[in-house]
Design a protein around this motif. Structure first.
Motif, mmCIF file in Angstrom:
data_model
loop_
_atom_site.group_PDB
_atom_site.id
_atom_site.type_symbol
_atom_site.label_atom_id
_atom_site.label_comp_id
_atom_site.label_asym_id
_atom_site.label_seq_id
_atom_site.Cartn_x
_atom_site.Cartn_y
_atom_site.Cartn_z
ATOM 1 N N THR A 76 0.766 -1.130 -0.077
ATOM 2 C CA THR A 76 0.000 -0.055 -0.068
ATOM 3 C C THR A 76 0.848 1.052 0.090
ATOM 4 N N HIS A 77 0.283 2.230 -0.580
ATOM 5 C CA HIS A 77 1.017 3.360 -0.608
ATOM 6 C C HIS A 77 -0.086 4.679 -0.676
ATOM 7 N N GLY A 78 0.446 5.898 -0.092
ATOM 8 C CA GLY A 78 -0.365 6.974 0.028
ATOM 9 C C GLY A 78 -0.227 7.848 -1.085
ATOM 10 N N TYR A 79 -0.840 8.858 -1.294
ATOM 11 C CA TYR A 79 -0.783 9.799 -2.444
ATOM 12 C C TYR A 79 0.657 10.638 -2.478
ATOM 13 N N ARG A 80 1.110 10.764 -3.614
ATOM 14 C CA ARG A 80 2.363 11.554 -3.887
ATOM 15 C C ARG A 80 3.556 10.915 -3.046
ATOM 16 N N GLU A 81 3.335 9.419 -3.221
ATOM 17 C CA GLU A 81 4.662 9.040 -2.489
ATOM 18 C C GLU A 81 5.132 8.069 -3.433
ATOM 19 N N SER A 82 6.180 8.267 -4.277
ATOM 20 C CA SER A 82 6.655 7.441 -5.381
ATOM 21 C C SER A 82 7.234 6.313 -4.675
ATOM 22 N N PHE A 83 7.144 5.240 -5.852
ATOM 23 C CA PHE A 83 7.651 3.805 -5.246
ATOM 24 C C PHE A 83 7.967 3.082 -6.592
ATOM 25 N N GLU A 84 8.602 2.182 -6.382
ATOM 26 C CA GLU A 84 9.114 1.239 -7.568
ATOM 27 C C GLU A 84 8.299 -0.010 -7.820
ATOM 28 N N ALA A 85 7.911 -0.051 -8.916
ATOM 29 C CA ALA A 85 7.254 -1.280 -9.443
ATOM 30 C C ALA A 85 7.712 -1.836 -10.613
ATOM 31 N N ALA A 86 8.086 -3.073 -10.852
ATOM 32 C CA ALA A 86 8.815 -3.540 -12.085
ATOM 33 C C ALA A 86 9.404 -2.637 -12.886
ATOM 34 N N GLY A 87 10.298 -2.049 -11.993
ATOM 35 C CA GLY A 87 11.536 -1.030 -12.667
ATOM 36 C C GLY A 87 11.145 0.188 -13.022
ATOM 37 N N TYR A 88 9.888 0.497 -12.889
ATOM 38 C CA TYR A 88 9.311 1.877 -13.073
ATOM 39 C C TYR A 88 9.160 2.747 -11.741
ATOM 40 N N GLU A 89 9.337 4.074 -11.744
ATOM 41 C CA GLU A 89 8.878 4.935 -10.522
ATOM 42 C C GLU A 89 7.297 5.357 -11.009
ATOM 43 N N VAL A 90 6.701 4.816 -9.840
ATOM 44 C CA VAL A 90 5.213 5.111 -9.863
ATOM 45 C C VAL A 90 4.700 6.154 -8.782
ATOM 46 N N THR A 91 3.693 6.884 -9.269
ATOM 47 C CA THR A 91 3.124 7.798 -8.076
ATOM 48 C C THR A 91 1.550 7.918 -8.154
ATOM 49 N N GLY A 138 -10.278 11.627 -6.798
ATOM 50 C CA GLY A 138 -11.472 12.278 -6.408
ATOM 51 C C GLY A 138 -12.634 11.663 -6.810
ATOM 52 N N HIS A 139 -12.540 10.352 -7.182
ATOM 53 C CA HIS A 139 -13.569 9.321 -7.872
ATOM 54 C C HIS A 139 -14.277 8.747 -6.529
ATOM 55 N N ILE A 140 -13.656 7.660 -5.763
ATOM 56 C CA ILE A 140 -14.111 7.188 -4.676
ATOM 57 C C ILE A 140 -12.796 7.066 -3.582
ATOM 58 N N PRO A 141 -13.248 6.968 -2.516
ATOM 59 C CA PRO A 141 -12.006 6.771 -1.395
ATOM 60 C C PRO A 141 -10.909 5.943 -2.053
ATOM 61 N N GLY A 142 -9.688 6.520 -1.987
ATOM 62 C CA GLY A 142 -8.573 5.657 -2.479
ATOM 63 C C GLY A 142 -8.208 5.773 -3.890
ATOM 64 N N SER A 143 -9.198 6.400 -4.748
ATOM 65 C CA SER A 143 -8.975 6.434 -6.022
ATOM 66 C C SER A 143 -7.731 7.236 -6.526
ATOM 67 N N ALA A 144 -7.183 6.788 -7.445
ATOM 68 C CA ALA A 144 -5.640 7.507 -7.903
ATOM 69 C C ALA A 144 -5.500 7.493 -9.362
ATOM 70 N N HIS A 145 -5.150 8.782 -9.868
ATOM 71 C CA HIS A 145 -4.329 8.976 -11.194
ATOM 72 C C HIS A 145 -3.183 8.109 -10.920
ATOM 73 N N VAL A 146 -2.515 7.409 -11.817
ATOM 74 C CA VAL A 146 -1.256 6.657 -11.968
ATOM 75 C C VAL A 146 -0.414 7.270 -12.828
ATOM 76 N N LEU A 147 0.825 7.794 -12.224
ATOM 77 C CA LEU A 147 1.858 8.239 -12.964
ATOM 78 C C LEU A 147 2.803 7.409 -13.039
ATOM 79 N N ILE A 148 3.517 6.931 -14.345
ATOM 80 C CA ILE A 148 4.483 5.927 -14.588
ATOM 81 C C ILE A 148 5.599 6.570 -15.353
ATOM 82 N N ASP A 149 6.906 6.478 -14.741
ATOM 83 C CA ASP A 149 7.937 7.004 -15.334
ATOM 84 C C ASP A 149 9.233 6.074 -15.331
ATOM 85 N N ASP A 150 9.557 5.746 -16.820
ATOM 86 C CA ASP A 150 10.683 5.076 -16.988
ATOM 87 C C ASP A 150 11.838 5.569 -17.310
#
Length: 411
Positions: free
Chosen positions: A114-129, A134-146
């Motif tokens: 689990t992760h909070g908003y605006r806390e970048s983490f690594e997944a499969a070699g990508y930086e994800v944030t 604003g849709h439902i509680p916990g809903s997220a835009h997903v930013l993926i940076d390679d």
């Protein structure tokens, strides 16, 4: 960066997007009759935008055999996905072969991160944030940076404030935007206007001695209806899966717009007790109250008890809180005054009306959001008119297209 749409392109339901045959974004199911699923996949890691069935409903199926990809999500999305999976096992058990088992459901806890908003983490070699969508509680835009390309997957989002959540204000820099288009041809009145019309309608029916059944989706819509009822002093009961979802939200108050207002709404509403609810339902239908209950489109749930109980009396009312998809009992009832309820065709004399409490951005909201991405490539998905909306965006100066399922795109 290569993308492949496994589901959710030019349709609503079974969302799944694969990045470089490695990172999977969402893995949902379309809960029709029969259900439909995205293409099979064996990813290295998974990120989940939010806990609705069409985005998270098939996740346990990824954990069959020896596969154990880590699943990244916010705490509310984790809780909702597990709750939905349990419900799917129960509902599909007698009708279809469920695509996963209790054993695979149990494995979700082993791979969850689990992760909070605006806390970048690594997944499969990508930086994800994750950013608040604003849709439902916990809903997220997903930013993926390679390192070369920044991909923004909007997921489902809302730019307007609700009582439960604030609208999204996040606009992270991105080279490519995969944008939902659910309501690309709908413009809504102000939320306050919709709320007041709903509240006044319910109050009038209760004042005249009627009962109001409020069909609502368990995730988000039930809690929104509760909060509106509390704000206007309307007595309400809450029944169905929304009771368990509400309890989950109590444990993640940091993902709510106003935790204190949510607490007041929970104290104001009366939740049906699981052990005695069959007896309670028979009494409540005669108590001239508002009953917020699943299912939102009358495709099952306690609504199957309440609608027949009030059907014969025009003093009562059915007040829908969201869009009714064509082919559902809710759509039939709203348009024709009759529907197949719990296996039998029923003419409903009670008044029937619709109120649009959607948690998706409307056309103005979509355009407002995308205005920050005029220099990005826009890939339109999650809608029933994606090519038309993409064409409208191109006319407005965007580089936009609407991929099909199975399409591979090299960025």
């Amino acid at each position: 960066m290569d993308l492949r749409f496994l589901g959710g392109a030019r349709e609503i339901g079974r969302s799944a997007l694969l990045v470089d045959d490695s990172l999977l974004i969402d893995y949902g199911m379309e809960g029709g009759n029969p259900p439909r699923y995205p293409a099979d996949v064996d990813p290295d890691a998974v990120v989940v935008s939010h806990g609705h069935l069409d985005h998270a409903g098939l996740l346990p199926a990824l954990l069959a055999g020896d596969s154990r990809p880590p699943i990244h999500w916010t705490p509310p999305t984790r809780d909702l996905a597990r709750l939905l999976a349990k419900d799917t096992l129960k509902l599909q058990g007698g009708r279809y072969d469920c695509p996963f088992t209790h054993a695979e459901l149990a494995r979700l806890g082993e791979v969850s991160e689990t992760h909070g908003y605006r806390e970048s983490f690594e997944a499969a070699g990508y930086e994800v944030t994750f950013y608040d969508a604003g849709h439902i509680p916990g809903s997220a835009h997903v930013l993926i940076d390679d390192g070369d390309t920044r991909l923004l997957y909007t997921g489902d989002f809302n730019t307007a404030d609700q009582r439960l959540l604030s609208g999204t204000t996040a606009r992270p820099d991105a080279d490519v935007v995969v944008c939902e288009a659910t309501y690309s041809d709908v413009t809504r009145p102000e939320r306050a206007t919709i709320e007041e019309q709903f509240a006044r309608s319910v109050e009038q029916t209760l004042h005249e001695g009627g009962t109001v059944v409020v069909p609502a989706f368990a995730v988000g819509r039930t809690q929104e209806a509760m909060m509106v009822c509390e704000a206007y002093g309307i007595d309400c009961y809450v029944d169905g899966m929304g009771v368990a979802v509400t309890d989950r939200f109590k444990h993640t108050p940091g993902f709510l717009r106003d935790p204190e207002a949510f607490r007041r709404a929970c104290g104001h509403a009366r939740f049906l007790d699981k052990s005695t609810r069959d007896e309670q339902r028979k009494r409540i239908a005669d108590q001239h109250a508002a009953i917020v209950t699943t299912a939102g489109m009358l495709a099952g749930g306690p609504a199957m008890t309440y609608i027949p109980a009030i059907a014969g009396n025009p003093q009562h009312k059915v007040a829908f809180t969201g869009h009714q998809v064509e082919g559902t009992p809710g759509h039939d009832l709203l348009k024709t005054g009759s529907a197949e309820i719990d296996g039998r065709h029923m003419r409903v004399a009670a008044r029937v009306e619709g109120h649009d409490f959607s948690a998706h951005a409307d056309r103005d909201g979509l355009l407002d959001f995308l205005d920050s991405y005029r220099d990005a490539d826009v890939l339109v998905n999650h809608g029933d008119r994606c090519p038309a909306f993409a064409a409208e965006l191109r006319d407005a100066g965007f580089d936009a297209s609407a991929p099909e399922n199975g399409t591979g795109i090299e960025l």
